[in-house]
Scaffold this motif. Structure first.
Motif, PDB file in Angstrom:
ATOM      1  N   SER A  56       0.834  -1.212   0.000  1.00  0.00           N
ATOM      2  CA  SER A  56       0.000   0.000   0.000  1.00  0.00           C
ATOM      3  C   SER A  56       0.863   1.254   0.000  1.00  0.00           C
ATOM      4  O   SER A  56       1.962   1.263   0.549  1.00  0.00           O
ATOM      5  N   PHE A  57       0.313   2.312  -0.584  1.00  0.00           N
ATOM      6  CA  PHE A  57       0.988   3.608  -0.618  1.00  0.00           C
ATOM      7  C   PHE A  57      -0.030   4.683  -0.963  1.00  0.00           C
ATOM      8  O   PHE A  57      -1.119   4.387  -1.475  1.00  0.00           O
ATOM      9  N   LYS A  58       0.334   5.924  -0.709  1.00  0.00           N
ATOM     10  CA  LYS A  58      -0.528   7.063  -1.013  1.00  0.00           C
ATOM     11  C   LYS A  58      -0.150   7.630  -2.378  1.00  0.00           C
ATOM     12  O   LYS A  58       1.034   7.793  -2.684  1.00  0.00           O
ATOM     13  N   ILE A  59      -1.147   7.924  -3.202  1.00  0.00           N
ATOM     14  CA  ILE A  59      -0.921   8.524  -4.518  1.00  0.00           C
ATOM     15  C   ILE A  59      -0.394   9.945  -4.321  1.00  0.00           C
ATOM     16  O   ILE A  59      -0.983  10.745  -3.603  1.00  0.00           O
ATOM     17  N   GLN A  60       0.725  10.230  -4.955  1.00  0.00           N
ATOM     18  CA  GLN A  60       1.359  11.540  -4.859  1.00  0.00           C
ATOM     19  C   GLN A  60       0.866  12.459  -5.977  1.00  0.00           C
ATOM     20  O   GLN A  60       0.416  11.998  -7.027  1.00  0.00           O
ATOM     21  N   PHE A  61       1.001  13.762  -5.767  1.00  0.00           N
ATOM     22  CA  PHE A  61       0.558  14.741  -6.748  1.00  0.00           C
ATOM     23  C   PHE A  61       1.197  14.492  -8.114  1.00  0.00           C
ATOM     24  O   PHE A  61       0.543  14.565  -9.146  1.00  0.00           O
ATOM     25  N   GLY A  69      -7.990   6.394 -10.228  1.00  0.00           N
ATOM     26  CA  GLY A  69      -7.347   6.623  -8.939  1.00  0.00           C
ATOM     27  C   GLY A  69      -7.124   8.113  -8.785  1.00  0.00           C
ATOM     28  O   GLY A  69      -6.893   8.817  -9.772  1.00  0.00           O
ATOM     29  N   TYR A  70      -7.184   8.611  -7.548  1.00  0.00           N
ATOM     30  CA  TYR A  70      -7.118  10.051  -7.312  1.00  0.00           C
ATOM     31  C   TYR A  70      -6.001  10.420  -6.352  1.00  0.00           C
ATOM     32  O   TYR A  70      -5.659   9.657  -5.445  1.00  0.00           O
ATOM     33  N   TYR A  71      -5.496  11.639  -6.561  1.00  0.00           N
ATOM     34  CA  TYR A  71      -4.466  12.207  -5.707  1.00  0.00           C
ATOM     35  C   TYR A  71      -4.827  12.074  -4.232  1.00  0.00           C
ATOM     36  O   TYR A  71      -5.956  12.306  -3.837  1.00  0.00           O
ATOM     37  N   HIS A  72      -3.852  11.682  -3.443  1.00  0.00           N
ATOM     38  CA  HIS A  72      -3.895  11.587  -1.988  1.00  0.00           C
ATOM     39  C   HIS A  72      -4.710  10.395  -1.473  1.00  0.00           C
ATOM     40  O   HIS A  72      -4.851  10.225  -0.269  1.00  0.00           O
ATOM     41  N   HIS A  73      -5.270   9.576  -2.369  1.00  0.00           N
ATOM     42  CA  HIS A  73      -5.932   8.354  -1.933  1.00  0.00           C
ATOM     43  C   HIS A  73      -4.867   7.287  -1.714  1.00  0.00           C
ATOM     44  O   HIS A  73      -3.797   7.333  -2.297  1.00  0.00           O
ATOM     45  N   THR A  74      -5.185   6.307  -0.891  1.00  0.00           N
ATOM     46  CA  THR A  74      -4.281   5.201  -0.654  1.00  0.00           C
ATOM     47  C   THR A  74      -4.670   4.033  -1.543  1.00  0.00           C
ATOM     48  O   THR A  74      -5.845   3.651  -1.591  1.00  0.00           O
ATOM     49  N   THR A  80      -3.584  -6.560  -8.575  1.00  0.00           N
ATOM     50  CA  THR A  80      -4.928  -5.990  -8.517  1.00  0.00           C
ATOM     51  C   THR A  80      -4.861  -4.750  -7.634  1.00  0.00           C
ATOM     52  O   THR A  80      -4.384  -4.818  -6.501  1.00  0.00           O
ATOM     53  N   PHE A  81      -5.329  -3.620  -8.161  1.00  0.00           N
ATOM     54  CA  PHE A  81      -5.238  -2.322  -7.493  1.00  0.00           C
ATOM     55  C   PHE A  81      -6.587  -1.945  -6.880  1.00  0.00           C
ATOM     56  O   PHE A  81      -7.603  -1.960  -7.586  1.00  0.00           O
ATOM     57  N   TYR A  82      -6.565  -1.572  -5.610  1.00  0.00           N
ATOM     58  CA  TYR A  82      -7.786  -1.170  -4.916  1.00  0.00           C
ATOM     59  C   TYR A  82      -7.602   0.173  -4.223  1.00  0.00           C
ATOM     60  O   TYR A  82      -6.531   0.480  -3.704  1.00  0.00           O
ATOM     61  N   ASN A  94      -9.611   1.288  -1.199  1.00  0.00           N
ATOM     62  CA  ASN A  94     -10.584   0.667  -0.295  1.00  0.00           C
ATOM     63  C   ASN A  94     -11.250  -0.494  -1.022  1.00  0.00           C
ATOM     64  O   ASN A  94     -10.553  -1.396  -1.444  1.00  0.00           O
ATOM     65  N   ASP A  95     -12.562  -0.455  -1.217  1.00  0.00           N
ATOM     66  CA  ASP A  95     -13.260  -1.561  -1.889  1.00  0.00           C
ATOM     67  C   ASP A  95     -13.416  -1.338  -3.394  1.00  0.00           C
ATOM     68  O   ASP A  95     -13.990  -2.177  -4.083  1.00  0.00           O
ATOM     69  N   THR A  96     -12.935  -0.219  -3.903  1.00  0.00           N
ATOM     70  CA  THR A  96     -13.076   0.098  -5.323  1.00  0.00           C
ATOM     71  C   THR A  96     -11.923  -0.512  -6.115  1.00  0.00           C
ATOM     72  O   THR A  96     -10.753  -0.232  -5.842  1.00  0.00           O
ATOM     73  N   LEU A  97     -12.270  -1.338  -7.088  1.00  0.00           N
ATOM     74  CA  LEU A  97     -11.268  -1.918  -7.987  1.00  0.00           C
ATOM     75  C   LEU A  97     -10.849  -0.860  -8.995  1.00  0.00           C
ATOM     76  O   LEU A  97     -11.672  -0.346  -9.749  1.00  0.00           O
ATOM     77  N   LEU A  98      -9.562  -0.517  -8.982  1.00  0.00           N
ATOM     78  CA  LEU A  98      -9.041   0.501  -9.897  1.00  0.00           C
ATOM     79  C   LEU A  98      -8.501  -0.098 -11.186  1.00  0.00           C
ATOM     80  O   LEU A  98      -8.705   0.445 -12.267  1.00  0.00           O
TER      81      LEU A  98
END
Length: 136
Positions: free
Chosen positions: A4-9, A65-70, A90-92, A94-98
Motif C-alpha cells: 500500500s501507498f498514497k498517490i502523490q501529486f 485513482g485520485y491524488y492523496h488516496h491510498t 490488482t489495485f484497490y 478501499n473496496d473500489t477496484l481501480l
C-alpha cells in the motif's frame, strides 16, 4: 502479498487522476516488494548477477485513482515455470477496484555482459509457489 501507498501529486494529471503509466511503475514496485517479502530482495539478486526482466505486461483500468488516496496492490503468483514466472496485480482504493494487471518475467543471469535465461533456483521457486492463488 499486499503493498500500500498514497498517490502523490506527481502521479496524477491536471485533473488529479492517476496518469496510466504509473500503474506499470507500481506493478514493478510491487514485484520488488514481493521479493523482499520472500527474503530475496532484488538488490541481493543483482549482486549475484540475476535480474528479472519483463517479457510482457498488461493493465486494464476499471476506475480512476485520485491524488492523496491510498492504493493497495494485491500481488499473487499465477505460475512459476522453469525460467519464467507470472504475477497478477490488482489495485484497490478501499473496496473500489481501480485496475488489474500482470507481468511475465524471466529469470536471467548476466555473465560478461551477456544475458541468458536460467533456471529459477528451487528455494526461490518454492517461495514463489507459496504465493500462487488458487481460484475457488
Amino acid at each position: 502479498m499486499e503493498y500500500s501507498f498514497k498517490i502523490q501529486f506527481g502521479d496524477t494529471d491536471p485533473a488529479g487522476i492517476v496518469y496510466y503509466p504509473n500503474y506499470y511503475r507500481w506493478m514493478d514496485n510491487a514485484t520488488h516488494e514481493l521479493f523482499n517479502t520472500i527474503n530475496y530482495p532484488t538488490r541481493s539478486l543483482k549482486e549475484k548477477n540475476i535480474v528479472t526482466p519483463l517479457l510482457e505486461a498488461n493493465c486494464v483500468f476499471k476506475s480512476p485513482g485520485y491524488y492523496h488516496h491510498t492504493i493497495t496492490i494485491q500481488t499473487d503468483v499465477e505460475y512459476v515455470k522453469s525460467k519464467v514466472f507470472k504475477l497478477r496485480h490488482t489495485f484497490y482504493d478501499n473496496d473500489t477496484l481501480l485496475a488489474e494487471g500482470y507481468e511475465v518475467r524471466a529469470w536471467v543471469s548476466i555473465e560478461n555482459e551477456q544475458l541468458k535465461a536460467t533456471t529459477i533456483p528451487d528455494d526461490i521457486r518454492t517461495e514463489l509457489e507459496k504465493l500462487i492463488k488458487v481460484n475457488v
